[in-house]
Design a protein around this motif. Structure first.
Motif, short mmCIF file in Angstrom:
data_model
loop_
_atom_site.label_atom_id
_atom_site.label_comp_id
_atom_site.label_asym_id
_atom_site.label_seq_id
_atom_site.Cartn_x
_atom_site.Cartn_y
_atom_site.Cartn_z
N MET A 35 53.94 53.44 39.28
CA MET A 35 53.51 53.69 40.66
C MET A 35 52.01 53.47 40.83
SD MET A 35 56.36 53.99 42.02
CE MET A 35 55.76 54.22 43.68
N LYS A 36 51.24 53.72 39.78
CA LYS A 36 49.80 53.43 39.82
C LYS A 36 49.57 51.93 40.00
CE LYS A 36 45.54 53.95 37.21
NZ LYS A 36 44.92 54.41 35.97
N GLU A 37 50.38 51.11 39.32
CA GLU A 37 50.27 49.66 39.49
C GLU A 37 50.67 49.25 40.91
OE1 GLU A 37 51.01 48.17 34.90
OE2 GLU A 37 52.34 47.42 36.47
N VAL A 38 51.75 49.81 41.41
CA VAL A 38 52.20 49.50 42.78
C VAL A 38 51.10 49.82 43.77
CG1 VAL A 38 53.81 50.18 44.61
CG2 VAL A 38 54.67 49.75 42.30
N GLN A 39 50.51 51.01 43.65
CA GLN A 39 49.46 51.42 44.58
C GLN A 39 48.23 50.52 44.48
OE1 GLN A 39 50.06 53.41 47.09
NE2 GLN A 39 52.10 53.57 46.23
N ALA A 40 47.88 50.09 43.27
CA ALA A 40 46.73 49.20 43.10
C ALA A 40 46.97 47.85 43.77
CB ALA A 40 46.42 49.01 41.61
N VAL A 41 48.17 47.32 43.60
CA VAL A 41 48.51 46.03 44.22
C VAL A 41 48.49 46.16 45.74
CG1 VAL A 41 50.37 44.35 44.54
CG2 VAL A 41 49.80 45.16 42.24
N LEU A 42 49.08 47.22 46.27
CA LEU A 42 49.10 47.40 47.72
C LEU A 42 47.70 47.66 48.28
CD1 LEU A 42 52.40 49.45 48.18
CD2 LEU A 42 51.98 47.03 48.72
N ALA A 43 46.86 48.37 47.54
CA ALA A 43 45.49 48.61 47.99
C ALA A 43 44.72 47.29 48.07
CB ALA A 43 44.78 49.59 47.06
N TRP A 44 44.91 46.42 47.08
CA TRP A 44 44.26 45.11 47.12
C TRP A 44 44.76 44.33 48.33
CZ3 TRP A 44 44.99 40.02 47.67
CH2 TRP A 44 43.97 39.14 47.28
#
Length: 100
Positions: A35-44
């Motif tokens: 979920m940390k990866e998902v959030q990082a991708v969506l934030a970008w």
């Protein structure tokens, strides 16, 4: 940031729009990392947005869909991003997969 869990598979519609699908299936203890990866991708994606986020057929420039399903001890996270091809390729360049 290198992605440890999400592996994106791109597809091009031939008209300048792309779709990038990623899936990760992990045990519950690893879900926060995914979920940390998902959030990082969506934030970008939000920070470098090519325009409004909503379905393309409703006038959006890009969109994302996230699905989390748990079955037994495993949780599968699916992330689909759709938008302009060049923008999506820049997104993928910002998040290369970790080398195995």
């Amino acid at each position: 940031m290198q992605l440890q869990y999400l592996l994106f598979d791109p597809s091009d519609d031939g008209e300048g729009t792309g779709t990038w699908d990623a899936m990760a299936s992990v045990e519950a203890s690893r879900l926060p990392e995914v979920m940390k990866e998902v959030q990082a991708v969506l934030a970008w994606a939000e920070a470098h947005s090519p325009g409004p986020r909503r379905p393309l057929d409703e006038g959006g420039a890009w969109d994302a869909d996230q699905l989390v399903q748990t079955e037994g001890d495993w949780t599968t996270v699916t992330l689909t991003i759709t938008g302009p091809w060049a923008w999506g390729e820049a997104l993928m360049a910002a998040f290369p997969p970790a080398e195995s």
